[in-house]
Scaffold this motif. Sequence first.
Motif, PDB file in Angstrom:
ATOM      1  N   ASP A  32      73.678  30.078  46.976  1.00  0.00           N
ATOM      2  CA  ASP A  32      72.593  30.697  47.356  1.00  0.00           C
ATOM      3  C   ASP A  32      71.464  30.197  46.210  1.00  0.00           C
ATOM      4  OD1 ASP A  32      70.305  32.030  47.303  1.00  0.00           O
ATOM      5  OD2 ASP A  32      71.197  33.934  47.202  1.00  0.00           O
ATOM      6  N   PRO A  33      70.522  29.158  47.031  1.00  0.00           N
ATOM      7  CA  PRO A  33      69.471  28.649  46.181  1.00  0.00           C
ATOM      8  C   PRO A  33      68.915  29.564  45.082  1.00  0.00           C
ATOM      9  CG  PRO A  33      69.139  27.982  48.524  1.00  0.00           C
ATOM     10  CD  PRO A  33      70.220  29.204  48.442  1.00  0.00           C
ATOM     11  N   ASP A  34      68.604  30.749  45.351  1.00  0.00           N
ATOM     12  CA  ASP A  34      68.200  31.879  44.628  1.00  0.00           C
ATOM     13  C   ASP A  34      69.016  31.746  43.324  1.00  0.00           C
ATOM     14  OD1 ASP A  34      65.793  31.682  46.128  1.00  0.00           O
ATOM     15  OD2 ASP A  34      66.568  33.633  47.086  1.00  0.00           O
ATOM     16  N   GLU A  35      70.059  31.726  43.465  1.00  0.00           N
ATOM     17  CA  GLU A  35      71.180  31.816  42.288  1.00  0.00           C
ATOM     18  C   GLU A  35      71.313  30.792  41.666  1.00  0.00           C
ATOM     19  OE1 GLU A  35      74.824  33.690  43.699  1.00  0.00           O
ATOM     20  OE2 GLU A  35      73.835  35.079  44.580  1.00  0.00           O
ATOM     21  N   LEU A  36      70.550  29.642  41.971  1.00  0.00           N
ATOM     22  CA  LEU A  36      70.780  28.441  41.040  1.00  0.00           C
ATOM     23  C   LEU A  36      69.530  28.478  39.791  1.00  0.00           C
ATOM     24  CD1 LEU A  36      71.096  25.757  43.441  1.00  0.00           C
ATOM     25  CD2 LEU A  36      72.923  26.620  41.782  1.00  0.00           C
ATOM     26  N   SER A  37      69.899  28.151  38.652  1.00  0.00           N
ATOM     27  CA  SER A  37      68.752  28.113  37.481  1.00  0.00           C
ATOM     28  C   SER A  37      67.846  26.936  37.910  1.00  0.00           C
ATOM     29  CB  SER A  37      69.598  27.775  36.238  1.00  0.00           C
ATOM     30  OG  SER A  37      70.138  26.626  36.356  1.00  0.00           O
ATOM     31  N   SER A  38      66.599  27.040  37.387  1.00  0.00           N
ATOM     32  CA  SER A  38      65.931  25.960  37.709  1.00  0.00           C
ATOM     33  C   SER A  38      66.298  24.603  37.118  1.00  0.00           C
ATOM     34  CB  SER A  38      64.647  26.086  37.072  1.00  0.00           C
ATOM     35  OG  SER A  38      64.429  26.280  35.746  1.00  0.00           O
ATOM     36  N   SER A  39      67.284  24.608  35.892  1.00  0.00           N
ATOM     37  CA  SER A  39      67.717  23.359  35.512  1.00  0.00           C
ATOM     38  C   SER A  39      68.857  22.759  36.743  1.00  0.00           C
ATOM     39  CB  SER A  39      68.187  23.390  34.207  1.00  0.00           C
ATOM     40  OG  SER A  39      69.405  24.713  34.073  1.00  0.00           O
ATOM     41  N   VAL A  40      69.669  23.526  36.981  1.00  0.00           N
ATOM     42  CA  VAL A  40      70.449  23.051  38.194  1.00  0.00           C
ATOM     43  C   VAL A  40      69.706  22.524  39.427  1.00  0.00           C
ATOM     44  CG1 VAL A  40      72.301  23.604  39.584  1.00  0.00           C
ATOM     45  CG2 VAL A  40      72.415  24.342  37.313  1.00  0.00           C
ATOM     46  N   GLN A  41      68.580  23.216  39.809  1.00  0.00           N
ATOM     47  CA  GLN A  41      67.915  22.771  40.892  1.00  0.00           C
ATOM     48  C   GLN A  41      67.235  21.561  40.616  1.00  0.00           C
ATOM     49  OE1 GLN A  41      65.065  25.924  41.724  1.00  0.00           O
ATOM     50  NE2 GLN A  41      66.799  27.336  42.640  1.00  0.00           N
ATOM     51  N   SER A  42      66.820  21.282  39.252  1.00  0.00           N
ATOM     52  CA  SER A  42      66.123  20.125  38.763  1.00  0.00           C
ATOM     53  C   SER A  42      67.030  18.910  38.988  1.00  0.00           C
ATOM     54  CB  SER A  42      65.896  20.237  37.653  1.00  0.00           C
ATOM     55  OG  SER A  42      64.509  20.933  37.707  1.00  0.00           O
ATOM     56  N   CYS A  60      81.413  13.653  48.560  1.00  0.00           N
ATOM     57  CA  CYS A  60      81.604  14.381  47.349  1.00  0.00           C
ATOM     58  C   CYS A  60      83.193  14.686  47.092  1.00  0.00           C
ATOM     59  CB  CYS A  60      81.096  16.007  47.283  1.00  0.00           C
ATOM     60  SG  CYS A  60      79.192  15.908  46.942  1.00  0.00           S
ATOM     61  N   ARG A  61      83.659  14.962  48.462  1.00  0.00           N
ATOM     62  CA  ARG A  61      85.338  14.803  48.747  1.00  0.00           C
ATOM     63  C   ARG A  61      85.944  13.707  47.906  1.00  0.00           C
ATOM     64  NH1 ARG A  61      88.121  18.229  51.643  1.00  0.00           N
ATOM     65  NH2 ARG A  61      86.297  18.862  53.028  1.00  0.00           N
ATOM     66  N   HIS A  62      85.397  12.640  47.831  1.00  0.00           N
ATOM     67  CA  HIS A  62      86.008  11.400  47.419  1.00  0.00           C
ATOM     68  C   HIS A  62      85.171  11.187  45.767  1.00  0.00           C
ATOM     69  CE1 HIS A  62      87.823  10.714  51.173  1.00  0.00           C
ATOM     70  NE2 HIS A  62      86.655  11.086  51.732  1.00  0.00           N
ATOM     71  N   CYS A  63      84.592  11.783  45.183  1.00  0.00           N
ATOM     72  CA  CYS A  63      83.967  11.759  44.030  1.00  0.00           C
ATOM     73  C   CYS A  63      84.938  12.353  43.126  1.00  0.00           C
ATOM     74  CB  CYS A  63      82.570  12.256  43.922  1.00  0.00           C
ATOM     75  SG  CYS A  63      81.655  12.062  42.296  1.00  0.00           S
ATOM     76  N   SER A  64      84.860  11.668  41.699  1.00  0.00           N
ATOM     77  CA  SER A  64      85.734  11.963  40.581  1.00  0.00           C
ATOM     78  C   SER A  64      85.240  13.345  40.031  1.00  0.00           C
ATOM     79  CB  SER A  64      85.881  11.013  39.611  1.00  0.00           C
ATOM     80  OG  SER A  64      84.628  10.557  38.982  1.00  0.00           O
ATOM     81  N   PHE A  65      83.805  13.631  40.311  1.00  0.00           N
ATOM     82  CA  PHE A  65      83.240  14.653  39.621  1.00  0.00           C
ATOM     83  C   PHE A  65      83.307  16.012  40.452  1.00  0.00           C
ATOM     84  CE2 PHE A  65      80.573  11.336  37.928  1.00  0.00           C
ATOM     85  CZ  PHE A  65      81.101  11.495  36.541  1.00  0.00           C
ATOM     86  N   PHE A  66      83.970  15.943  41.645  1.00  0.00           N
ATOM     87  CA  PHE A  66      84.129  16.901  42.673  1.00  0.00           C
ATOM     88  C   PHE A  66      85.659  17.559  42.302  1.00  0.00           C
ATOM     89  CE2 PHE A  66      85.244  18.650  47.119  1.00  0.00           C
ATOM     90  CZ  PHE A  66      83.859  19.517  47.095  1.00  0.00           C
ATOM     91  N   LYS A  67      85.569  18.959  41.861  1.00  0.00           N
ATOM     92  CA  LYS A  67      86.754  19.657  41.432  1.00  0.00           C
ATOM     93  C   LYS A  67      87.324  20.390  42.814  1.00  0.00           C
ATOM     94  CE  LYS A  67      86.409  17.838  37.766  1.00  0.00           C
ATOM     95  NZ  LYS A  67      87.288  16.804  37.711  1.00  0.00           N
ATOM     96  N   CYS A  78      80.759  20.810  41.130  1.00  0.00           N
ATOM     97  CA  CYS A  78      80.527  19.466  40.963  1.00  0.00           C
ATOM     98  C   CYS A  78      80.592  19.631  39.247  1.00  0.00           C
ATOM     99  CB  CYS A  78      79.311  19.103  41.506  1.00  0.00           C
ATOM    100  SG  CYS A  78      78.839  17.644  40.834  1.00  0.00           S
ATOM    101  N   GLU A  79      80.949  18.804  38.539  1.00  0.00           N
ATOM    102  CA  GLU A  79      80.904  18.608  37.021  1.00  0.00           C
ATOM    103  C   GLU A  79      79.531  18.207  36.567  1.00  0.00           C
ATOM    104  OE1 GLU A  79      83.889  16.034  35.908  1.00  0.00           O
ATOM    105  OE2 GLU A  79      85.217  17.497  35.239  1.00  0.00           O
ATOM    106  N   VAL A  80      78.697  17.304  37.428  1.00  0.00           N
ATOM    107  CA  VAL A  80      77.638  16.763  37.392  1.00  0.00           C
ATOM    108  C   VAL A  80      76.567  17.872  37.490  1.00  0.00           C
ATOM    109  CG1 VAL A  80      75.819  14.976  37.858  1.00  0.00           C
ATOM    110  CG2 VAL A  80      78.227  14.319  37.609  1.00  0.00           C
ATOM    111  N   LEU A  81      76.696  18.350  38.683  1.00  0.00           N
ATOM    112  CA  LEU A  81      75.542  19.541  38.962  1.00  0.00           C
ATOM    113  C   LEU A  81      75.954  20.712  38.544  1.00  0.00           C
ATOM    114  CD1 LEU A  81      74.513  17.946  42.687  1.00  0.00           C
ATOM    115  CD2 LEU A  81      73.672  17.196  40.513  1.00  0.00           C
ATOM    116  N   ALA A  82      76.844  21.132  37.973  1.00  0.00           N
ATOM    117  CA  ALA A  82      77.428  22.288  37.323  1.00  0.00           C
ATOM    118  C   ALA A  82      76.819  23.405  38.430  1.00  0.00           C
ATOM    119  CB  ALA A  82      76.319  22.464  36.086  1.00  0.00           C
ATOM    120  N   SER A  83      77.317  23.086  39.497  1.00  0.00           N
ATOM    121  CA  SER A  83      77.238  24.042  40.653  1.00  0.00           C
ATOM    122  C   SER A  83      78.251  23.711  41.856  1.00  0.00           C
ATOM    123  CB  SER A  83      75.763  24.376  41.012  1.00  0.00           C
ATOM    124  OG  SER A  83      75.308  23.034  41.733  1.00  0.00           O
ATOM    125  N   ALA A  84      78.324  24.466  42.776  1.00  0.00           N
ATOM    126  CA  ALA A  84      79.232  24.130  44.131  1.00  0.00           C
ATOM    127  C   ALA A  84      78.306  23.348  44.847  1.00  0.00           C
ATOM    128  CB  ALA A  84      79.511  25.557  44.848  1.00  0.00           C
TER     129      ALA A  84
END
Length: 98
Positions: A32-42, A60-67, A78-84
């Motif tokens: 839910d975009p409303d639940e993302l912090s402004s820093s994650v959105q940025s 993303c399925r083939h990315c090493s940062f995708f958990k 995602c480790e980089v984007l700190a969100s789903a």
Amino acid sequence: MASCGRRKFITVGLRASVWVLTGSSVRAACVDPDELSSSVQSMRESLEYTEMAAEANESCRHCSFFKLGNPEQACAPCEVLASAVSAAGHCMSWTKRS
Ligand code: SF4
């Protein structure tokens, strides 16, 4: 593999720095975009996150940062984007899963 872990740590740190210096918001279906912090959105904006990769083999399925918990998951953290993010998504930090 200590150098691999250190490299990944440094890479994530550099990307986080880019995120701090730039950005605005991008919406995502996995969260839910409303639940993302402004820093994650940025971060999503600065790394040009998209829900659909132009090349399926660079999603993303083939990315090493995708958990990915299991291969059927449509979303995972995602480790980089700190969100789903979407398994079909993509951003500029895409790194081939080894
Ligand atoms: S770093 Fe980018 S490409 Fe990799 S999982 Fe996260 S959003 Fe997807």
